[in-house]
Structure formats: C-alpha cells, structure tokens
Design a protein around this motif. Structure first.
Motif, mmCIF file in Angstrom:
data_model
loop_
_atom_site.group_PDB
_atom_site.id
_atom_site.type_symbol
_atom_site.label_atom_id
_atom_site.label_comp_id
_atom_site.label_asym_id
_atom_site.label_seq_id
_atom_site.Cartn_x
_atom_site.Cartn_y
_atom_site.Cartn_z
ATOM 1 N N LYS A 337 55.445 -66.019 -23.750
ATOM 2 C CA LYS A 337 56.867 -65.665 -23.673
ATOM 3 C C LYS A 337 57.687 -66.929 -23.539
ATOM 4 C CE LYS A 337 56.232 -61.181 -21.638
ATOM 5 N NZ LYS A 337 56.072 -60.487 -20.365
ATOM 6 N N GLU A 355 49.070 -60.327 -22.194
ATOM 7 C CA GLU A 355 49.522 -60.101 -20.825
ATOM 8 C C GLU A 355 48.715 -60.951 -19.839
ATOM 9 O OE1 GLU A 355 51.866 -58.235 -19.335
ATOM 10 O OE2 GLU A 355 52.734 -57.648 -21.243
ATOM 11 N N HIS A 356 47.448 -61.200 -20.187
ATOM 12 C CA HIS A 356 46.520 -61.908 -19.282
ATOM 13 C C HIS A 356 46.476 -61.220 -17.917
ATOM 14 C CE1 HIS A 356 46.933 -65.606 -22.003
ATOM 15 N NE2 HIS A 356 45.672 -65.230 -22.073
ATOM 16 N N LEU A 357 46.261 -59.919 -17.931
ATOM 17 C CA LEU A 357 46.281 -59.139 -16.692
ATOM 18 C C LEU A 357 45.230 -59.641 -15.711
ATOM 19 C CD1 LEU A 357 46.713 -55.490 -18.039
ATOM 20 C CD2 LEU A 357 48.441 -56.963 -17.024
ATOM 21 N N GLY A 358 45.677 -59.919 -14.514
ATOM 22 C CA GLY A 358 44.755 -60.263 -13.424
ATOM 23 C C GLY A 358 44.210 -61.675 -13.470
ATOM 24 N N ILE A 359 44.676 -62.477 -14.416
ATOM 25 C CA ILE A 359 44.151 -63.863 -14.471
ATOM 26 C C ILE A 359 45.061 -64.760 -13.633
ATOM 27 C CG2 ILE A 359 43.594 -65.828 -15.966
ATOM 28 C CD1 ILE A 359 42.920 -63.825 -18.138
ATOM 29 N N PRO A 360 44.525 -65.342 -12.561
ATOM 30 C CA PRO A 360 45.365 -66.184 -11.700
ATOM 31 C C PRO A 360 46.021 -67.327 -12.482
ATOM 32 C CG PRO A 360 43.271 -65.746 -10.646
ATOM 33 C CD PRO A 360 43.160 -65.232 -12.052
ATOM 34 N N PRO A 361 47.300 -67.593 -12.204
ATOM 35 C CA PRO A 361 48.043 -68.593 -12.989
ATOM 36 C C PRO A 361 47.425 -69.984 -12.999
ATOM 37 C CG PRO A 361 49.538 -67.324 -11.621
ATOM 38 C CD PRO A 361 48.154 -66.926 -11.216
ATOM 39 N N ILE A 362 46.592 -70.307 -12.011
ATOM 40 C CA ILE A 362 45.990 -71.656 -11.997
ATOM 41 C C ILE A 362 45.172 -71.903 -13.274
ATOM 42 C CG2 ILE A 362 43.915 -70.977 -10.722
ATOM 43 C CD1 ILE A 362 44.109 -73.799 -9.398
ATOM 44 N N PHE A 364 46.033 -71.237 -16.203
ATOM 45 C CA PHE A 364 46.901 -71.754 -17.272
ATOM 46 C C PHE A 364 47.336 -73.189 -16.992
ATOM 47 C CE2 PHE A 364 47.484 -67.151 -16.868
ATOM 48 C CZ PHE A 364 46.817 -66.794 -18.032
ATOM 49 N N GLU A 365 47.220 -73.575 -15.711
ATOM 50 C CA GLU A 365 47.531 -74.977 -15.375
ATOM 51 C C GLU A 365 46.352 -75.875 -15.699
ATOM 52 O OE1 GLU A 365 48.642 -75.553 -11.272
ATOM 53 O OE2 GLU A 365 49.922 -73.782 -11.353
ATOM 54 N N ARG A 592 33.602 -61.132 -3.151
ATOM 55 C CA ARG A 592 34.981 -60.778 -3.507
ATOM 56 C C ARG A 592 35.301 -59.292 -3.258
ATOM 57 N NH1 ARG A 592 39.048 -63.769 -6.590
ATOM 58 N NH2 ARG A 592 38.002 -65.474 -5.580
ATOM 59 N N LYS A 596 38.296 -57.981 -0.838
ATOM 60 C CA LYS A 596 39.346 -57.045 -1.246
ATOM 61 C C LYS A 596 39.404 -55.881 -0.267
ATOM 62 C CE LYS A 596 38.959 -57.897 -6.223
ATOM 63 N NZ LYS A 596 38.412 -57.362 -7.460
ATOM 64 N N SER B 91 48.241 -76.970 -7.328
ATOM 65 C CA SER B 91 47.825 -75.600 -7.024
ATOM 66 C C SER B 91 46.643 -75.677 -6.073
ATOM 67 C CB SER B 91 47.402 -74.893 -8.297
ATOM 68 O OG SER B 91 48.498 -74.751 -9.122
ATOM 69 N N ILE B 169 46.228 -59.438 -2.687
ATOM 70 C CA ILE B 169 45.222 -58.468 -3.126
ATOM 71 C C ILE B 169 45.562 -57.929 -4.519
ATOM 72 C CG2 ILE B 169 46.018 -56.205 -2.212
ATOM 73 C CD1 ILE B 169 42.600 -57.697 -1.643
ATOM 74 N N ASN B 171 46.952 -59.572 -6.780
ATOM 75 C CA ASN B 171 46.583 -60.645 -7.719
ATOM 76 C C ASN B 171 45.144 -60.527 -8.196
ATOM 77 O OD1 ASN B 171 48.436 -62.481 -8.591
ATOM 78 N ND2 ASN B 171 48.481 -63.618 -6.678
ATOM 79 N N PHE B 173 43.502 -57.823 -8.921
ATOM 80 C CA PHE B 173 43.229 -56.682 -9.811
ATOM 81 C C PHE B 173 43.941 -56.900 -11.154
ATOM 82 C CE2 PHE B 173 42.468 -54.869 -5.614
ATOM 83 C CZ PHE B 173 41.295 -54.166 -5.838
ATOM 84 N N PRO B 174 43.360 -56.381 -12.209
ATOM 85 C CA PRO B 174 43.999 -56.586 -13.529
ATOM 86 C C PRO B 174 45.210 -55.671 -13.721
ATOM 87 C CG PRO B 174 41.952 -55.375 -13.793
ATOM 88 C CD PRO B 174 42.054 -55.702 -12.341
ATOM 89 N N LEU B 175 46.215 -55.855 -12.874
ATOM 90 C CA LEU B 175 47.394 -54.990 -12.938
ATOM 91 C C LEU B 175 48.625 -55.743 -13.436
ATOM 92 C CD1 LEU B 175 46.924 -53.316 -9.442
ATOM 93 C CD2 LEU B 175 46.488 -52.265 -11.659
ATOM 94 N N PHE B 176 48.662 -57.028 -13.150
ATOM 95 C CA PHE B 176 49.856 -57.803 -13.486
ATOM 96 C C PHE B 176 49.523 -58.924 -14.475
ATOM 97 C CE2 PHE B 176 50.782 -55.822 -9.479
ATOM 98 C CZ PHE B 176 52.099 -55.427 -9.617
ATOM 99 N N GLY B 177 50.453 -59.128 -15.389
ATOM 100 C CA GLY B 177 50.314 -60.225 -16.348
ATOM 101 C C GLY B 177 50.714 -61.538 -15.702
ATOM 102 N N THR B 178 50.858 -62.561 -16.538
ATOM 103 C CA THR B 178 51.129 -63.899 -16.003
ATOM 104 C C THR B 178 52.422 -63.937 -15.190
ATOM 105 O OG1 THR B 178 50.034 -64.724 -17.951
ATOM 106 C CG2 THR B 178 51.247 -66.326 -16.662
ATOM 107 N N GLN B 181 51.878 -62.130 -11.984
ATOM 108 C CA GLN B 181 50.999 -62.934 -11.115
ATOM 109 C C GLN B 181 51.792 -64.056 -10.445
ATOM 110 O OE1 GLN B 181 47.351 -63.378 -10.880
ATOM 111 N NE2 GLN B 181 46.989 -61.335 -11.665
#
Lengths: 635, 214
Positions: A337, A355-362, A364-365, A592, A596, B91, B169, B171, B173-178, B181
């Motif tokens: 985007k 969307e990259h659902l659930g992938i921590p932003p780190i 992409f860094e 993990r 959770k 980070s 928490i 974060n 789960f595959p619920l949110f995009g970039t 997140q």
C-alpha cells in the motif's frame, strides 16, 4: 560589391551549415526516439548501412556487414545515448558501485582460479585491468554475453598491442538486435560463437535471419583485408575460412530495404539468453519439472518491470538513486500500500496487494521480499545453480553437466550491505596473488598464472570432472616459494581459497581469514514463487524451528587446499546471526501456544477484576451520594 | 521515531518527578532500589519457613511474593524492550526479544494473580480523599491523598495492562495485516510506556509511605 555579396552569402551558408549540423548532433532525441503518441509499433523496413554509412547492396560480392550504429542509429535513434545504457556502459567510472552484483566469473580449474570480475568495481571483485586482461581477452571469455558498444568500441580502451587485431575484427558495436529482434530466427548462439572467433563487426549481422555467414577473424593474419585475397594466401582455408557474409536477396525489396521484426517490448527469450538460471538438481534435464517466474506466468514480460527510457538505464527492481521512479517498479512499489501519496501508485499491472496476516512487522524490516517469495524452497543442503554468463548457457557446445564449474551455491540467505536478509548466490573466490602493504590480497595477472603456475600444478581439467581440484600443502608451498623467488611484485605471494588467505612462513603454510571469509555473494530475485508457496505459509515453523534450513543450512566451503578438508558453515553466519541463539529462539515457538493461553487467561482475569471492581465502585459511589443527600457527613 | 521521543520525554519527566519527590520525602533513589532488592532477598530466604506459617501469614507471604516478582519481571521486560527500541531505535530482536518473550507469560500470570490478591485492599474509600464534603462545606472535588494516589496508580496499571496484553496476543494470530500489526504494536508500545510511568509513580509513592511509616 558583387564579391562582397558573394562573401556574405558564403558566410551565411557556412553558418547555416554549421548551425544545422550542430543541431542534429546535439539532439538528445532522434526521430525514432520520440513517439507521436500512437501505441502502434512502427514497421522497421530499412536500408542497411555499413560501417562507412553506405547503403548495402545484397548483390555485392564483398558485401560488408551492416552496422547497427549507422542502420539503427545515425538518423533514427540516438546511438551515443543508448550506448551509455546499463548493459553497455562498463567503463563509465561514475557508475562504480559498491553493491555486489552478479560478476563475470573467470574459472580455470587447472590454475585453481575462480575470480569475480567486474568493470564496475563491485566490492570483492576485480576489474579486468587489475588482472591485466585486455578488452580482446575479456571479450573472448565473456563477450558471448556482452551486448557490444563501449569497451568494445572505444579506441581509448584498446590495448596498443592488440591494434592490428582490432583492425581485423572490427568494432563490436552496440548490438540492438540481441534484445530487440523478435524474429524467431534471430540466433544469439550464433552471435556468441562469432564473438569467440573475433568476428566482432560481423557478429550482429551474422546472427540475423537474412544473412549467412562463415569465417573466423581470429585465424586471419594481422594484415587481413577483405578485398585483398593475397593477405589470406598463407592461411589453410580448409580449416580457417576468411569471414564472408552473404545476404539473402529474397528478403530485400526493390529499394534494397529489408524488414526487421523489431519489438519495443523485448521478448522474454531474448532476456533469457543472458539471464537464465537453473538449479542444478535432479530436475535439471527435465524442463517440464522446472517452474517459471510467477510474474511471467501471469502474462508479464521482463521489461514490464525492468523498464528503461531512451538512455537505456534499466530499472533493476531495487531503489535506484539515478532513476527517481525506480521505487514504483520494486516489489514494494507494486505490491504494498502506498500511504505517502494521495495518488495511488501501487497495484501496477494488476499486482495483488498482500495482507500478510499475522506476520510481525519486524519481518519487513529485516527481510527482503525475495527471502520468502523467491528461489527454491530452502533445503538443508545447498544446491548449485547454473547461470548463463558463468556457465555459457544457450551457446553451441555448452557443457550440460550439472556440476560444471564454477560451482555457484544458491539460496543462501545473507544479510545484504543494506542490512536486509536476502537470498544470494555464492562463490568461493580462489586465486594466486600478492599481499600489499595494507594486507589486501591482489590477484596476479591471469596470463602470468597460466604461463607460470599452471605447469607447476600439473592439473588435468578432465580428471575428476565436477569436483573442484584440491592440492597438497606442499604443492601450494612450492608454488608460493617459486613466486617469491621470481620477485615479480613487492608484496608477499599468497593463495586465496575457501575464505582464507594462505602464505608461507618458515616453510609452513599458514592461513588467516580475509575479505572473502564469507565468499562472494550477490542477490537473486527470480524465480518468484506463487504466494501459496512463500515461506511462512505453513506458519512460523517454516523458519523458526530447530534446525530449519533458513538458519541452519549447511553452506559448503570450496577450498583448493587439501589440509583444510571438506568444510561447511551455517547459513546463520551469512546473516550475522548466531545459530545457537536461533535454536533457542526457535524453541520458544514450541511454547508459543502456552504463551498465548497464559496471556489470554491473564488478560481475561484482569478484565474481570477491572469490570467487577468498577461496578462495585459505582455502587459505593451511588450509596455514598445517597448518604450525603440524607445529610450524613460522617459516614 | 515519535515513540522514541515521547518515551524519552515522558520517562525523563517521570524520573525528574521521582527525584524531586524523593528529596521532598527524605529518601533517595538508591534507598528505594536497595529496599526493593532487600525485600526480595528476605522473601526468598523466608521461603523455607512457608510451611510453618498460619493461613493469614501464608496469604501475606504470597501477596508479597507476587507483588515483588511482578515488579521484578516488569523491570526485566522494560529493560529488554527499552534498550533496543528507545536507546538504539531498533526493533526488538536477538537476545532482548528472547528475554522479553520468556518473561512475558510469567509476568502476565503474576500480574493476574496479584490483581486478584490486591484488588480488594486497593478499593477506594473515604480515607483516600483529602477534601470530602463536611457539614460546613458541601463543595466536593476529587483530590486524592497519598494513599488514594497510590490506589489510583494501581488501578490504572491494571487497566492499561489489558491493552498491553491483548495487543500482543492479537499480533500472534493471523487476523491483522501489516497495517493492523503496526497499529497493534503501537498500542503495545504506548501501553507499556504508560505502565512504566505508572511504576515510577508507584515506586515513589510507596517509598514515601514506607518512609513516613518508619
């Protein structure tokens, strides 16, 4: 008076002549460089022009090869501007790049040499000048994948000793056809074999579909003259035919014009000639098992992303300081985007935005897009890859073995100079050199090594083919001592191999790590896999599991010294990571689900406590207000 | 970058308040830190006597244990996250991340149990306000005394620990995009920043109360 008038007229005519000429030559854009707006591709029905600018008559017995400079350039396209483009401008010192990119690889197992070469002085590579490799020698080795122009055309770059050879071979002009000729009969392999034979000025014409060519300029004497047959009298013409080009007359019209099937939209196959790569695994000879890049399968061409203007400065898929629009044609430019501008620039050519659902932003860094999306799925052991420019793919008579030299390991996840992990190809440079006063290792001239070291080593390139030769310490010591006794340089003779620099001290071979301790690597971007085959599609454990190939892949160190044995290092080394740490971190993924669960339960308890006491508090406040209303100020 | 600036500003301001507050209430920061670690040492040394305690003593011991260990874990998590993110602008990764994710579930669990153990005693009552209405003055405004402030800090801590936990928490789960997140990460960071400031206030207030008691 009459004389004066004539004088003014002559003067005016001279001024007009000079002015118009300077206008023509200073033009950045020639008539064919500027579009009138029509998207229709113009038909190229042209008179062919030779190197002197004369129109070629196909009936001429001694017809010269057509010159791309005069046929394509001159009136229609700005040849000079195009020749400064990315594929040609090797000698341009302003383009010196520290970024490692795919080098030309000089490989000779008989001298234990694997040397990355780059005119652009990429970090860790050497220029042909540093190896005392003349342009003619460079073209003999690597010219089959060189599109001409620049180094093969500029007199200033010629070696004086090669002057007569250049007179015989002619200049290798920028070959427009190697990319733009969409004729299925255009033959890049023919171009390649002609470069090897020093048929430089014939190469472009010889590979086109309307000519027939025979000959080998490299076998011709230095005084060879196409019009003077006495110059080839001493040549055995059964094996060495003088260059002779014949045009297919039926392809010419009555005005001696010929149709070129040229395309602005370069066919992928033309790119593939220089930019093919194939993993050397069990599928190497079964093309039907090998996948193609997902972008090409979606209907895109290489040049849809790797675009260029008339200056032929290609967009390389990375942010480029020279081309300001380059970001729009990176992975991020199309697939992420765009939050910075109101005008959307993403989603080019229908690119999906993930969307990259659930992938921590780190991720992409720290990772480039290609890490998860490109190359083969990582395996515990590295694969070799064969690439056009190093393994001469697509040429006639190429060695098709899967373990042909140089051995290039692929899919090594490496931290780039920009600090992002990306998949790279890797070679282990190996060469004879000398250590300068700063401790840097510089290679010896290739010719010297071939003439002096090859006989001492006595290696047979066919013996044990496929396995990089290893020699005993005593042989290395003997060569280094010989080099020392020859006193060819002021520095100490050294041998670089397997990421170490070897030298002789008190008759003992000693070694230390040096600049190549992690080999020489360069990024790879293709083939891009479908999203459903990207790393992480199965969850975090694709990478974050104990012993995952991402961090724990065994990268073989290819050394030429017997005593170092067969070694390998972990892929983590290339990422500035610690494998033990990564194993610990991977272990946390085992816990993990517990993490959770505990955090969810804790958050629930805290919410219940807050809500419970909140309502209790409200009740207390309301009863307090009630008490105050009743005038009871003590309770 | 904004988070770094705000963190430095607010944590700096809180520490500045703590120094002044400590000076005003005749205790030093070193005393405060020593007292915390001494309490921990004493508590761990006392574990062997736990079996011999009466029920009420056991409950008190447990309350103290959960409180001190929660604070210790919070300290560990603060250091492991603030060094890379605020000090270096990076980070969270490497050994800091490993420490952070190891301490996180234990902290969450101890905080939840502490909330159950302490919430009852941290309910507000009339002794927590310094200007309750009287027969002569019916004017009322919420002005907490030191005890009240300490309770307020406690409830705010419990309140802001909820978005802190939920954001982290979600974060996983595959619920949110970039974008989602990144938003959750911001919630996590700013909640943590608020908690750090609250802990600084809490430390000052508790130390002052201890001092006045002694």
């Amino acid at each position: 008076m009459i004389i004066k008038n004539i004088g003014i007229k002559v003067y005016s005519a001279l001024l007009l002549f000079l002015f118009t000429n300077s206008l023509i030559f200073s033009q950045d854009y020639k008539v064919g460089d500027v579009s009138d707006g029509s998207r229709l591709h113009p038909v190229h029905l042209l008179n062919l022009k030779d190197e002197n600018g004369n129109i070629i008559d196909p009936n001429d017995e001694f017809a010269l090869p057509f010159s791309t400079k005069n046929t394509c350039g001159n009136e229609c396209h700005n040849y000079e501007k195009i020749s400064n483009g990315f594929h040609f401008n090797f000698h341009d010192s302003t383009l010196i790049s520290k970024t490692k990119s795919e080098p030309w690889i000089y490989t000779d197992p008989t001298t234990l040499s694997v040397i990355p070469i780059s005119y652009r002085k990429n970090e860790g590579s050497f220029t042909p000048d540093e190896l005392k490799l003349s342009t003619i020698q460079f073209l003999f080795r690597f010219g089959p994948y060189y599109a001409g122009g620049d180094i093969s055309e500029l007199d200033s770059l010629e070696n004086k000793e090669d002057f007569l050879r250049w007179m015989v071979s002619g200049k290798l002009e920028t070959n427009c056809l190697i990319c733009h000729d969409a004729d299925p009969f255009y033959d890049q392999a023919e171009y390649a074999s002609n470069i090897r034979k020093q048929n430089f000025k014939w190469a472009a014409a010889a590979s086109s579909s309307f000519t027939e060519f025979k000959g080998n300029a490299s076998k011709m004497p230095d005084n060879y003259d196409i019009y003077n047959l006495t110059t080839v009298q001493s040549i055995d013409q059964r094996s060495s035919v003088p260059p002779k080009l014949t045009y297919n007359k039926s392809k010419f019209n009555s005005e001696n014009k010929v149709y070129f099937n040229l395309s602005k939209k370069i066919p992928n196959d033309n790119c593939y000639y220089c930019h093919s790569s194939i993993i050397a695994n069990e599928n190497i000879h079964s093309n039907w098992k090998n996948e193609e890049d997902v972008h090409l399968k979606a209907g895109l061409n290489c040049v849809d992303c790797h675009r260029n203007g008339i200056d032929h400065n290609m967009i390389k898929g990375i942010d480029d300081n020279v081309i300001k629009e380059s970001h729009s044609f990176t992975c991020e430019g199309c697939h992420t985007k765009n939050n910075e501008s109101e005008i959307p620039t993403n989603g080019n050519l229908g690119a999906p935005i993930p969307e990259h659902l659930g992938i921590p932003p780190i991720h992409f860094e720290r990772l480039s897009c290609t890490t998860c999306h490109s190359g083969n799925w990582p395996t515990k052991e590295t694969n070799f890859v064969k690439i056009s420019r190093a393994h001469f793919l697509g040429m006639h008579g190429t060695n098709k073995a899967d373990n042909v030299f140089p051995h290039i390991q692929t899919g090594i996840f490496t931290e780039s100079q920009k600090g992002k992990i990306e998949p790279q190809n890797l070679i282990w440079p190996s060469f004879w050199g000398f250590k300068d006063s700063l401790g840097a290792a510089n290679p010896l001239p290739i010719k010297f090594v071939e003439e002096n070291i090859r006989p001492i080593l006595g290696l047979d390139s066919l013996f044990n083919f496929g396995d990089w030769p290893v020699v005993s310490d005593s042989l290395i010591i003997s060569v280094l001592q010989t080099l020392d006794s020859l006193k060819i340089t002021e520095g100490k003779p050294v041998f670089i191999t397997g990421g170490k620099i070897f030298e002789v001290e008190n008759n003992i071979l000693t070694s230390e790590e040096e600049i190549y301790s992690n080999g020489y690597g360069w990024r790879t971007s293709h083939n891009v896999r479908p999203a459903n085959q990207a790393l992480g599609v199965n969850g975090c454990q694709d990478c974050h599991s104990i012993g995952s190939p991402f961090f724990a892949k065994n990268v073989n160190i290819e050394s030429s010294v017997l005593s170092t044995g067969v070694n390998s290092i972990s892929a983590s080394t290339f990422q500035n990571n610690n494998e033990i740490y990564q194993s610990f971190f991977s272990l946390t993924f085992f816990f993990r689900p517990w993490l959770k669960f505990i955090i969810i339960i804790s958050a629930l308890i805290l919410t219940v406590v807050i809500i419970g006491y909140f309502f209790k508090g409200i009740r207390s406040i309301s009863s307090g207000i009630e008490t105050l209303k009743n005038g009871d100020f003590k309770n | 970058m904004m988070y770094r600036i705000l963190s430095i500003l607010f944590i700096g301001a809180s520490l500045f308040w703590l120094f002044n507050f400590a000076k005003k209430n005749n205790f030093s920061i070193m005393e405060m830190i020593n007292s915390f670690f001494n309490s921990l040492n004493l508590l761990f040394a006392d574990i062997k006597n736990f079996k011999n305690y009466k029920y009420s003593e056991k409950l008190n011991f447990a309350k103290k244990l959960f409180y001190l260990v929660t604070l210790l874990l919070f300290l560990i998590m603060t250091i492991s996250s603030m060094i890379p993110s605020v000090l270096f602008g990076d980070s969270l990764s490497g050994i800091f991340l490993l420490i952070h994710v190891t301490a996180a579930p234990i902290f969450a669990l101890f905080l939840a149990v502490s909330a159950i153990l302490y919430s009852h005693s941290f309910q507000f009552n009339k002794n927590d306000f310094s200007n309750l209405p009287t027969e002569t003055s019916t004017k009322f405004s919420i002005i907490f005394n030191q005890n009240g402030k300490s309770k307020l800090v406690y409830w705010l801590f419990v309140l802001f620990s909820i978005p802190l936990m939920i954001s982290t928490i979600l974060n996983m789960f595959p619920l949110f995009g970039t974008d989602g997140q990144l938003f959750l990460l911001e919630i996590h960071r700013y909640s943590a920043l608020i908690l750090i400031i609250l802990v600084i206030f809490h430390s000052g207030l508790i130390s002052a109360m201890d001092k006045s008691r002694s």
